[in-house]
Design a protein around this motif. Structure first.
Motif, PDB file in Angstrom:
ATOM      1  N   SER A 117      49.920  -0.769  13.586  1.00 38.71           N
ATOM      2  CA  SER A 117      50.824  -1.583  12.991  1.00 38.71           C
ATOM      3  C   SER A 117      50.730  -2.145  11.755  1.00 38.71           C
ATOM      4  CB  SER A 117      51.485  -2.413  14.024  1.00 38.71           C
ATOM      5  OG  SER A 117      52.399  -1.846  14.813  1.00 38.71           O
ATOM      6  N   ASN A 134      54.807   3.690  13.643  1.00 46.62           N
ATOM      7  CA  ASN A 134      53.765   3.693  14.758  1.00 46.62           C
ATOM      8  C   ASN A 134      54.261   3.617  16.077  1.00 46.62           C
ATOM      9  OD1 ASN A 134      51.696   2.961  16.432  1.00 46.62           O
ATOM     10  ND2 ASN A 134      51.619   0.675  15.841  1.00 46.62           N
ATOM     11  N   VAL A 304      58.427   1.074  15.090  1.00 43.00           N
ATOM     12  CA  VAL A 304      57.385   1.068  16.208  1.00 43.00           C
ATOM     13  C   VAL A 304      58.187   1.288  17.448  1.00 43.00           C
ATOM     14  CG1 VAL A 304      56.156  -0.798  14.805  1.00 43.00           C
ATOM     15  CG2 VAL A 304      58.023  -1.402  16.595  1.00 43.00           C
TER      16      VAL A 304
END
Ligand code: TV1
Ligand code: CA
Ligand code: ZN
Length: 388
Positions: A117, A134, A304
């Motif tokens: 991250s 990510n 994410v």
């Protein structure tokens, strides 16, 4: 490779670490890092990696993790001895219970997803990526010195702290079925980060028990964070149409008022229909539409992962969302490529498995139009107090 081409003048970076995928929380634990291997194999069998910059992420250093976490907590995470979970009493820092077991390689796992991250955040800060992805991150419940809900280090908070060095204001959006409490708490007293979580809310009957519509920031007059923590509490069974309409209306208003220079979107896939822990009825299409809408805003965007407990569906959603990031979603063959490793996992529901399989038995929809209108009204009202 399915005719996938790199978008011109548009950079997507994909941050991966195969080492991380090998960690195990324990036999019956719903969190399976292996779902990342499944997602990656789907992304690669479609040839999408040709259209992105792939980076093997490094681990976060202790110093980087200290930006948010306390030294004593990190020391304990690093040295705790793996043991079978004790269901009755989680130990120090809420570690060692069934939700947050101490497993082999725990600290490596934490520093790996946090490092990914941080790498993604730096790509956005340097303007080297327009979208940085990510899928191993998004662990939104971790606190400064406490593990919570399968999360140990809060990679999102670490990434946003990094981004605040470059961007004056960051908007955090969370579509995991659970409330993004750790991120909300970390930025509770600042007006530089607006947090917006969509989640199932049913008081203490659904984890973590926070995220009421009415708690929008510190109540003390003059505290900068006031009105910057927004929550969209929902009931079981919400569908694509309702969710999309809510998402686009509310995110649209937040962006207009707050004018963020960067957006972090937590794409927890436990809001999908058929999820082992979730309660919603979102399809891959509806979940992905949130990504498409954020992309359409043309603001540096970080994607994410997060929750997601039915691995084949997690892989479907994150592969589809990767295709949206690179802009090839309309040209993908819906039938999952024959040569996809682990293709048998996707044949769970059909012999010709598709990316956008209709997921799970529909759950009864408990969300009324009246209540959803009320939520939009209340959030619009809160945003009137946000002056930027
Ligand atoms: C081991 C084995 C652990 C089976 C945990 C579901 C298990 C759960 C398990 C489980 C489970 C939770 C609580 C109760 C708090 C506890 C990544 C007082 C079948 C971001 C975290 C949910 C969600 C935690 C994380 C929750 C995320 N639900 N089987 N545990 N205690 N914990 O309710 O937001 O997705 O369920
Ligand atoms: Ca959420
Ligand atoms: Zn979740």
């Amino acid at each position: 490779n399915n005719g996938i081409v790199r978008p011109k003048g548009y950079n997507v970076s994909w941050h991966v670490n195969p080492e991380l995928e090998k960690h195990h929380f324990g036999h019956s634990h719903p969190m399976k890092p292996w779902r990342l291997t499944l997602a990656k194999s789907l992304i690669m069998s479609y040839g999408m990696h040709a259209a992105m910059d792939t980076y093997f992420s490094r681990r976060a250093t202790n110093e980087e993790m200290r930006d948010f976490h306390t030294e004593d907590y990190l020391d304990y995470l690093r040295t705790a001895i793996p043991a079978p979970p004790d269901d009755e009493v989680p130990g120090r820092f809420n570690l060692g219970g069934s939700d947050c077991p101490i497993f082999e390689g725990l600290f490596d796992y934490c520093s790996m997803y946090s490092g990914a991250s941080l790498d993604a955040a730096r790509k956005l800060c340097n303007h080297e990526s327009d979208i940085a992805v990510n899928w191993s991150g998004g662990l939104h419940h971790a606190k400064k010195s406490e593990a919570s809900g399968f999360c140990y280090a809060n990679d999102i908070v670490l990434a946003i702290l990094q981004m605040l060095r470059t961007f004056p204001r960051v908007l955090y959006i969370d579509i995991d079925v659970h409330h993004g409490d750790g991120v909300e708490e970390a930025f509770w007293s600042t007006d530089r980060v607006m947090t917006l979580s969509f989640h199932k809310y049913d008081g203490m009957n659904f984890f973590p028990g926070t995220g009421e519509l009415e708690r929008t920031g510190p109540e003390t007059e003059g505290n900068a964070g006031a009105h910057h923590a927004l929550n969209v509490p929902l009931m079981d069974g919400i569908n694509d149409q309702q969710y999309q309409s809510l998402f686009e209306t509310i995110v649209g208003k937040c962006v207009a008022k707050f004018r963020p220079e960067a957006i972090v979107l937590q794409c927890g896939a436990d809001s999908l229909a058929g999820d082992r822990l979730g309660r919603f009825n979102l399809q891959v299409q509806g979940h992905g539409q949130c990504v498409a809408f954020c992309k359409s805003l043309n603001i540096p965007l970080m994607l994410v992962g997060g929750g997601g407990y039915t691995p084949r569906n997690v892989a479907r959603a994150w592969a589809h969302e990767t295709s949206i990031a690179i802009g090839c979603e309309k040209t993908l063959n819906p039938i999952i490529p024959e040569h996809t490793p682990y293709r048998s996992h996707f044949r769970h529901d059909t012999i010709f498995p598709t990316l956008e399989q209709i997921l799970g038995e529909p759950r009864a929809n408990k969300n009324t139009k009246k209540r959803l209108d009320e939520i939009v009204c209340m959030i619009t009202e809160q945003l009137r107090f946000c002056e930027t």
